[in-house]
Design a protein around this motif. Structure first.
Motif, PDB file in Angstrom:
ATOM      1  N   TRP A   1       3.838  -0.563  -4.601  1.00 37.55           N
ATOM      2  CA  TRP A   1       2.410  -0.491  -4.298  1.00 37.55           C
ATOM      3  C   TRP A   1       2.161   0.431  -3.122  1.00 37.55           C
ATOM      4  CZ3 TRP A   1      -0.281  -2.283  -8.088  1.00 37.55           C
ATOM      5  CH2 TRP A   1       0.121  -3.424  -8.790  1.00 37.55           C
ATOM      6  N   GLY A   2       1.223   1.361  -3.276  1.00 38.88           N
ATOM      7  CA  GLY A   2       0.791   2.156  -2.129  1.00 38.88           C
ATOM      8  C   GLY A   2      -0.089   1.321  -1.227  1.00 38.88           C
ATOM      9  N   HIS A   3      -0.824   0.395  -1.838  1.00 39.75           N
ATOM     10  CA  HIS A   3      -1.699  -0.524  -1.115  1.00 39.75           C
ATOM     11  C   HIS A   3      -1.934  -1.734  -2.001  1.00 39.75           C
ATOM     12  CE1 HIS A   3      -5.873  -1.251   0.986  1.00 39.75           C
ATOM     13  NE2 HIS A   3      -4.951  -2.112   1.368  1.00 39.75           N
ATOM     14  N   ILE A   4      -1.851  -2.913  -1.408  1.00 36.07           N
ATOM     15  CA  ILE A   4      -2.137  -4.131  -2.159  1.00 36.07           C
ATOM     16  C   ILE A   4      -2.688  -5.192  -1.213  1.00 36.07           C
ATOM     17  CG2 ILE A   4       0.305  -4.834  -1.970  1.00 36.07           C
ATOM     18  CD1 ILE A   4      -0.095  -6.442  -4.558  1.00 36.07           C
ATOM     19  N   GLN A   5      -3.849  -5.734  -1.555  1.00 33.15           N
ATOM     20  CA  GLN A   5      -4.440  -6.870  -0.855  1.00 33.15           C
ATOM     21  C   GLN A   5      -5.127  -7.728  -1.909  1.00 33.15           C
ATOM     22  OE1 GLN A   5      -6.066  -4.291   2.692  1.00 33.15           O
ATOM     23  NE2 GLN A   5      -6.107  -6.438   3.332  1.00 33.15           N
ATOM     24  N   ARG A   6      -4.470  -8.808  -2.261  1.00 33.48           N
ATOM     25  CA  ARG A   6      -4.852  -9.586  -3.435  1.00 33.48           C
ATOM     26  C   ARG A   6      -6.211 -10.280  -3.316  1.00 33.48           C
ATOM     27  NH1 ARG A   6       0.543  -9.721  -2.662  1.00 33.48           N
ATOM     28  NH2 ARG A   6       1.901  -9.351  -4.481  1.00 33.48           N
ATOM     29  N   ASP A   7      -6.576 -10.703  -2.128  1.00 35.69           N
ATOM     30  CA  ASP A   7      -7.795 -11.498  -1.978  1.00 35.69           C
ATOM     31  C   ASP A   7      -8.959 -10.716  -1.383  1.00 35.69           C
ATOM     32  OD1 ASP A   7      -6.566 -13.841  -2.970  1.00 35.69           O
ATOM     33  OD2 ASP A   7      -5.662 -14.239  -1.018  1.00 35.69           O
ATOM     34  N   LEU A   8      -8.778  -9.431  -1.132  1.00 34.06           N
ATOM     35  CA  LEU A   8      -9.841  -8.627  -0.541  1.00 34.06           C
ATOM     36  C   LEU A   8     -10.937  -8.345  -1.566  1.00 34.06           C
ATOM     37  CD1 LEU A   8     -10.825  -6.941   1.910  1.00 34.06           C
ATOM     38  CD2 LEU A   8      -9.587  -4.995   0.926  1.00 34.06           C
ATOM     39  N   ILE A   9     -12.187  -8.547  -1.163  1.00 35.34           N
ATOM     40  CA  ILE A   9     -13.329  -8.177  -1.987  1.00 35.34           C
ATOM     41  C   ILE A   9     -13.767  -6.781  -1.540  1.00 35.34           C
ATOM     42  CG2 ILE A   9     -15.656  -8.753  -2.732  1.00 35.34           C
ATOM     43  CD1 ILE A   9     -13.556 -10.791  -3.577  1.00 35.34           C
ATOM     44  N   ALA A  10     -13.741  -5.827  -2.450  1.00 28.20           N
ATOM     45  CA  ALA A  10     -14.032  -4.433  -2.091  1.00 28.20           C
ATOM     46  C   ALA A  10     -15.074  -3.851  -3.043  1.00 28.20           C
ATOM     47  CB  ALA A  10     -12.758  -3.596  -2.147  1.00 28.20           C
ATOM     48  N   GLU A  11     -15.660  -2.736  -2.614  1.00 27.81           N
ATOM     49  CA  GLU A  11     -16.652  -2.056  -3.439  1.00 27.81           C
ATOM     50  C   GLU A  11     -15.986  -0.941  -4.239  1.00 27.81           C
ATOM     51  OE1 GLU A  11     -21.034  -1.055  -2.418  1.00 27.81           O
ATOM     52  OE2 GLU A  11     -19.894   0.774  -1.960  1.00 27.81           O
TER      53      GLU A  11
ATOM     54  N   LYS B   1     -12.636  -8.389  -6.843  1.00 29.81           N
ATOM     55  CA  LYS B   1     -11.555  -8.968  -6.056  1.00 29.81           C
ATOM     56  C   LYS B   1     -10.242  -8.235  -6.269  1.00 29.81           C
ATOM     57  CE  LYS B   1      -9.028 -13.283  -5.228  1.00 29.81           C
ATOM     58  NZ  LYS B   1      -8.871 -14.713  -5.623  1.00 29.81           N
ATOM     59  N   GLY B   2      -9.552  -8.005  -5.159  1.00 32.03           N
ATOM     60  CA  GLY B   2      -8.226  -7.415  -5.218  1.00 32.03           C
ATOM     61  C   GLY B   2      -8.245  -5.920  -5.014  1.00 32.03           C
ATOM     62  N   VAL B   3      -7.248  -5.426  -4.289  1.00 33.51           N
ATOM     63  CA  VAL B   3      -7.082  -3.996  -4.048  1.00 33.51           C
ATOM     64  C   VAL B   3      -5.655  -3.637  -4.455  1.00 33.51           C
ATOM     65  CG1 VAL B   3      -6.815  -2.265  -2.234  1.00 33.51           C
ATOM     66  CG2 VAL B   3      -8.795  -3.791  -2.225  1.00 33.51           C
ATOM     67  N   TYR B   4      -5.522  -2.791  -5.457  1.00 38.97           N
ATOM     68  CA  TYR B   4      -4.206  -2.451  -6.003  1.00 38.97           C
ATOM     69  C   TYR B   4      -4.086  -0.941  -6.185  1.00 38.97           C
ATOM     70  CZ  TYR B   4      -3.689  -7.421  -7.077  1.00 38.97           C
ATOM     71  OH  TYR B   4      -3.609  -8.792  -6.987  1.00 38.97           O
ATOM     72  N   ALA B   5      -3.096  -0.342  -5.532  1.00 36.87           N
ATOM     73  CA  ALA B   5      -2.840   1.091  -5.661  1.00 36.87           C
ATOM     74  C   ALA B   5      -1.389   1.285  -6.104  1.00 36.87           C
ATOM     75  CB  ALA B   5      -3.083   1.800  -4.334  1.00 36.87           C
ATOM     76  N   PRO B   6      -1.133   1.325  -7.411  1.00 32.08           N
ATOM     77  CA  PRO B   6       0.242   1.465  -7.894  1.00 32.08           C
ATOM     78  C   PRO B   6       0.758   2.896  -7.764  1.00 32.08           C
ATOM     79  CG  PRO B   6      -1.269   1.390  -9.738  1.00 32.08           C
ATOM     80  CD  PRO B   6      -2.109   1.181  -8.507  1.00 32.08           C
ATOM     81  N   PHE B   7       2.016   3.024  -7.381  1.00 32.48           N
ATOM     82  CA  PHE B   7       2.697   4.315  -7.376  1.00 32.48           C
ATOM     83  C   PHE B   7       3.642   4.356  -8.574  1.00 32.48           C
ATOM     84  CE2 PHE B   7       2.534   5.167  -2.495  1.00 32.48           C
ATOM     85  CZ  PHE B   7       1.235   5.627  -2.629  1.00 32.48           C
ATOM     86  N   THR B   8       3.531   5.422  -9.379  1.00 27.12           N
ATOM     87  CA  THR B   8       4.437   5.597 -10.514  1.00 27.12           C
ATOM     88  C   THR B   8       5.261   6.865 -10.314  1.00 27.12           C
ATOM     89  OG1 THR B   8       2.964   6.959 -11.884  1.00 27.12           O
ATOM     90  CG2 THR B   8       2.703   4.553 -12.023  1.00 27.12           C
ATOM     91  N   MET B   9       6.371   6.951 -11.014  1.00 29.37           N
ATOM     92  CA  MET B   9       7.251   8.103 -10.883  1.00 29.37           C
ATOM     93  C   MET B   9       6.574   9.390 -11.341  1.00 29.37           C
ATOM     94  SD  MET B   9      10.096   7.323  -9.468  1.00 29.37           S
ATOM     95  CE  MET B   9      11.007   5.843  -8.988  1.00 29.37           C
ATOM     96  N   ASN B  10       5.617   9.275 -12.252  1.00 30.49           N
ATOM     97  CA  ASN B  10       4.926  10.453 -12.759  1.00 30.49           C
ATOM     98  C   ASN B  10       3.720  10.842 -11.904  1.00 30.49           C
ATOM     99  OD1 ASN B  10       5.416  12.185 -15.121  1.00 30.49           O
ATOM    100  ND2 ASN B  10       3.268  11.789 -15.601  1.00 30.49           N
TER     101      ASN B  10
END
Length: 209
Positions: free
Chosen positions: A48-58, A125-134
């Motif tokens: 994860w480049g960034h992960i905050q499971r319970d954060l409420i974001a716009e 809810k949730g902030v997820y920034a996945p990093f992939t090899m591609n």
């Protein structure tokens, strides 16, 4: 101040080798579907480049024909059809009505260009920034980059090359289940960029243009 890579809410869907999953269910090492210029391919999710499971974001919410939609942070890059039919990366906050997004129809196994019909803002809810090899993947079947707060996908992907190499050679895996916040490597890159762009030399170069 370092800006956050918010990216996607936890309910965003990705297609894995084991079927469709939400980002908040994704496991390290799983392969997710992405698009090349000609076809689709699998790419490994490595951290994860960034992960905050319970954060409420716009998030920016873009809708296309048929009610298909994507929720994405405004500084995140997604792919649109540019001039001469070329695929280009664009910050979600700069997408306008009529822009054509790349969408993969898993039923027909074909890539479609779908025009944006509606743009709005939502909180999720949730902030997820996945990093992939591609360096990219399909989010809700739309082609998106792994990167945000940048203007060039290739430069961002090159800057993450040492991190990808590290994950390829290390024998053990991270405990991503307990991970929260911005990845330390990504945070250092963001701070370095801020230092460079706010330095007296950088300001002098801008002033003298």
């Amino acid at each position: 101040m370092v800006s956050l890579c918010i990216c996607f809410p936890g309910g965003t869907f990705v297609t894995t080798r084991h079927g469709v999953k939400q980002l908040d269910e994704l496991l390290q090492g799983e392969e997710v579907l992405t698009l090349t210029k000609q076809s689709q391919k699998w790419t490994q999710f490595y951290t994860w480049g960034h992960i905050q499971r319970d954060l409420i974001a716009e998030f920016v919410q873009v809708k296309v024909k048929g009610g298909k939609e994507l929720q994405i942070s405004e500084e995140h890059l997604l792919f649109v059809e540019g001039k001469n039919g070329k695929r280009v990366a664009k910050n979600a906050g700069r997408v306008v009505i009529g822009d054509k997004l790349y969408y993969f129809d898993e039923d027909s196994q074909c890539t479609e260009l779908l025009a944006v019909e509606e743009i709005g803002k939502v909180q999720a809810k949730g902030v997820y920034a996945p990093f992939t090899m591609n360096g990219d993947f399909l989010a809700n079947r739309f082609a998106v980059s792994c990167y945000a707060n940048v203007s060039n996908c290739k430069v961002a992907h090159a800057a993450l090359s040492p991190l990808r190499t590290w994950y390829k050679v290390r024998p053990e895996k991270e405990d991503l289940l307990s991970k929260e916040g911005i990845h330390s490597y990504a945070e250092k890159l963001m701070k370095f960029r801020e230092l460079i762009t706010t330095s007296p030399f950088a300001r002098k170069v801008v002033t003298n243009k």
